[in-house]
Design a protein around this motif. Structure first.
Motif, PDB file in Angstrom:
ATOM      1  N   ALA A  62      77.237  50.031  88.423  1.00 49.71           N
ATOM      2  CA  ALA A  62      75.835  49.604  88.506  1.00 49.71           C
ATOM      3  C   ALA A  62      75.277  49.820  89.912  1.00 49.71           C
ATOM      4  O   ALA A  62      74.133  50.232  90.075  1.00 49.71           O
ATOM      5  N   GLU A  63      76.101  49.552  90.940  1.00 52.91           N
ATOM      6  CA  GLU A  63      75.652  49.777  92.318  1.00 52.91           C
ATOM      7  C   GLU A  63      75.511  51.264  92.611  1.00 52.91           C
ATOM      8  O   GLU A  63      74.585  51.682  93.309  1.00 52.91           O
ATOM      9  N   GLN A  64      76.438  52.066  92.086  1.00 50.17           N
ATOM     10  CA  GLN A  64      76.374  53.507  92.310  1.00 50.17           C
ATOM     11  C   GLN A  64      75.137  54.116  91.662  1.00 50.17           C
ATOM     12  O   GLN A  64      74.573  55.081  92.171  1.00 50.17           O
ATOM     13  N   LEU A  65      74.709  53.562  90.545  1.00 52.60           N
ATOM     14  CA  LEU A  65      73.533  54.099  89.854  1.00 52.60           C
ATOM     15  C   LEU A  65      72.258  53.923  90.662  1.00 52.60           C
ATOM     16  O   LEU A  65      71.272  54.609  90.411  1.00 52.60           O
ATOM     17  N   HIS A  66      72.257  53.027  91.624  1.00 51.12           N
ATOM     18  CA  HIS A  66      71.074  52.820  92.464  1.00 51.12           C
ATOM     19  C   HIS A  66      71.150  53.605  93.764  1.00 51.12           C
ATOM     20  O   HIS A  66      70.253  53.488  94.601  1.00 51.12           O
ATOM     21  N   ASN A  67      72.178  54.421  93.924  1.00 49.87           N
ATOM     22  CA  ASN A  67      72.328  55.234  95.134  1.00 49.87           C
ATOM     23  C   ASN A  67      71.208  56.271  95.186  1.00 49.87           C
ATOM     24  O   ASN A  67      71.003  57.016  94.228  1.00 49.87           O
ATOM     25  N   PRO A  68      70.468  56.352  96.298  1.00 51.81           N
ATOM     26  CA  PRO A  68      69.343  57.286  96.389  1.00 51.81           C
ATOM     27  C   PRO A  68      69.747  58.753  96.221  1.00 51.81           C
ATOM     28  O   PRO A  68      68.983  59.537  95.653  1.00 51.81           O
ATOM     29  N   ARG A  69      70.935  59.120  96.682  1.00 51.41           N
ATOM     30  CA  ARG A  69      71.362  60.520  96.547  1.00 51.41           C
ATOM     31  C   ARG A  69      71.621  60.872  95.083  1.00 51.41           C
ATOM     32  O   ARG A  69      71.251  61.946  94.623  1.00 51.41           O
ATOM     33  N   LEU A  70      72.237  59.957  94.342  1.00 50.75           N
ATOM     34  CA  LEU A  70      72.472  60.190  92.917  1.00 50.75           C
ATOM     35  C   LEU A  70      71.138  60.261  92.174  1.00 50.75           C
ATOM     36  O   LEU A  70      70.929  61.133  91.330  1.00 50.75           O
ATOM     37  N   ARG A  71      70.229  59.371  92.510  1.00 49.00           N
ATOM     38  CA  ARG A  71      68.925  59.359  91.840  1.00 49.00           C
ATOM     39  C   ARG A  71      68.147  60.636  92.142  1.00 49.00           C
ATOM     40  O   ARG A  71      67.434  61.153  91.287  1.00 49.00           O
ATOM     41  N   ALA A  72      68.287  61.164  93.346  1.00 46.24           N
ATOM     42  CA  ALA A  72      67.616  62.428  93.693  1.00 46.24           C
ATOM     43  C   ALA A  72      68.191  63.578  92.876  1.00 46.24           C
ATOM     44  O   ALA A  72      67.454  64.459  92.412  1.00 46.24           O
ATOM     45  N   ILE A  73      69.499  63.577  92.672  1.00 51.16           N
ATOM     46  CA  ILE A  73      70.143  64.620  91.854  1.00 51.16           C
ATOM     47  C   ILE A  73      69.623  64.543  90.423  1.00 51.16           C
ATOM     48  O   ILE A  73      69.243  65.559  89.831  1.00 51.16           O
ATOM     49  N   LEU A  74      69.580  63.345  89.873  1.00 52.75           N
ATOM     50  CA  LEU A  74      69.122  63.193  88.491  1.00 52.75           C
ATOM     51  C   LEU A  74      67.620  63.444  88.363  1.00 52.75           C
ATOM     52  O   LEU A  74      67.166  63.956  87.333  1.00 52.75           O
ATOM     53  N   GLU A  75      66.864  63.113  89.389  1.00 54.90           N
ATOM     54  CA  GLU A  75      65.423  63.437  89.375  1.00 54.90           C
ATOM     55  C   GLU A  75      65.230  64.946  89.283  1.00 54.90           C
ATOM     56  O   GLU A  75      64.380  65.435  88.540  1.00 54.90           O
ATOM     57  N   ALA A  76      66.047  65.690  90.023  1.00 55.50           N
ATOM     58  CA  ALA A  76      65.966  67.156  89.967  1.00 55.50           C
ATOM     59  C   ALA A  76      66.340  67.663  88.582  1.00 55.50           C
ATOM     60  O   ALA A  76      65.719  68.609  88.072  1.00 55.50           O
ATOM     61  N   GLU A  77      67.317  67.042  87.940  1.00 55.06           N
ATOM     62  CA  GLU A  77      67.708  67.429  86.581  1.00 55.06           C
ATOM     63  C   GLU A  77      66.572  67.160  85.586  1.00 55.06           C
ATOM     64  O   GLU A  77      66.285  67.991  84.729  1.00 55.06           O
TER      65      GLU A  77
END
Length: 194
Positions: A62-77
């Motif tokens: 749950a904490e990893q899902l709020h990581n800005p770098r992960l969210r940026a990757i998924l935003e690009a997807e």
């Protein structure tokens, strides 16, 4: 899915396009009787675990899902999928879900189809937050899209935005020139035929 504007969108092709990403395990598109589409995305936890280990990111899933770098990757997807969709089919807001949709959890049918009504009820708080953030102009990573468009600028600066947006935004339409055949009283057409 039928949006509030009466546009029909088939969710399966959008969900399949999202699931084509190595980062996405499951996806559900929601938007029935809403102004735009939203997505609940379950990340591929094996890929997430490998990525978090390589990046040195600890904590719970749950904490990893709020990581800005992960969210940026998924935003690009998500944006990569949106590029191939009509505007009304694009995912405007999305959120990561920390658990997979399962048959035991009630989110899937025995044939592994998504039960959208159950998803709408079970994730109501997340969906309400997504739509509230999207309606307010989007705060942070919840907002999809690629910046302001002409219709977004109209409310801010109408004269300049209308000039940039072209004749359609100014309320005028160019009419196609009429052919000579249709300008007369119709006698030319009869003369040519008969």
């Amino acid at each position: 899915i039928v949006t509030a504007y009466g546009k029909n969108s088939a969710p399966a092709p959008i969900e399949n396009a999202l699931k084509a990403s190595r980062w996405v395990s499951q996806a559900v598109v929601i938007g029935d009787r809403r102004q735009y589409l939203a997505a609940l995305i379950v990340p591929d936890f094996d890929v997430l675990k490998g990525w978090a280990g390589a990046e040195g990111i600890g904590g719970t899933i749950a904490e990893q899902l709020h990581n800005p770098r992960l969210r940026a990757i998924l935003e690009a997807e998500v944006q990569a999928v949106n590029e191939h969709l009509a505007r009304y089919e694009q995912i405007r807001v999305w959120e990561l879900v920390p658990t997979e949709f399962t048959l035991e959890g009630g989110e899937l049918t025995p044939t592994l189809k998504v039960k959208r009504r159950v998803i709408n009820v079970k994730y109501k708080a997340i969906l309400d937050r997504l739509y509230a953030a999207g309606d307010a102009g989007g705060a942070g990573p919840l907002r999809g899209g690629r910046g302001k468009r002409a219709h977004d600028r109209l409310a801010v600066d109408p004269p300049r935005a209308r000039a940039r947006a072209g004749p359609a935004a100014q309320g005028t339409r160019r009419q196609a020139p009429r052919s000579r055949l249709h300008q007369g009283d119709g006698g030319e057409r009869r003369a040519a035929v008969g």
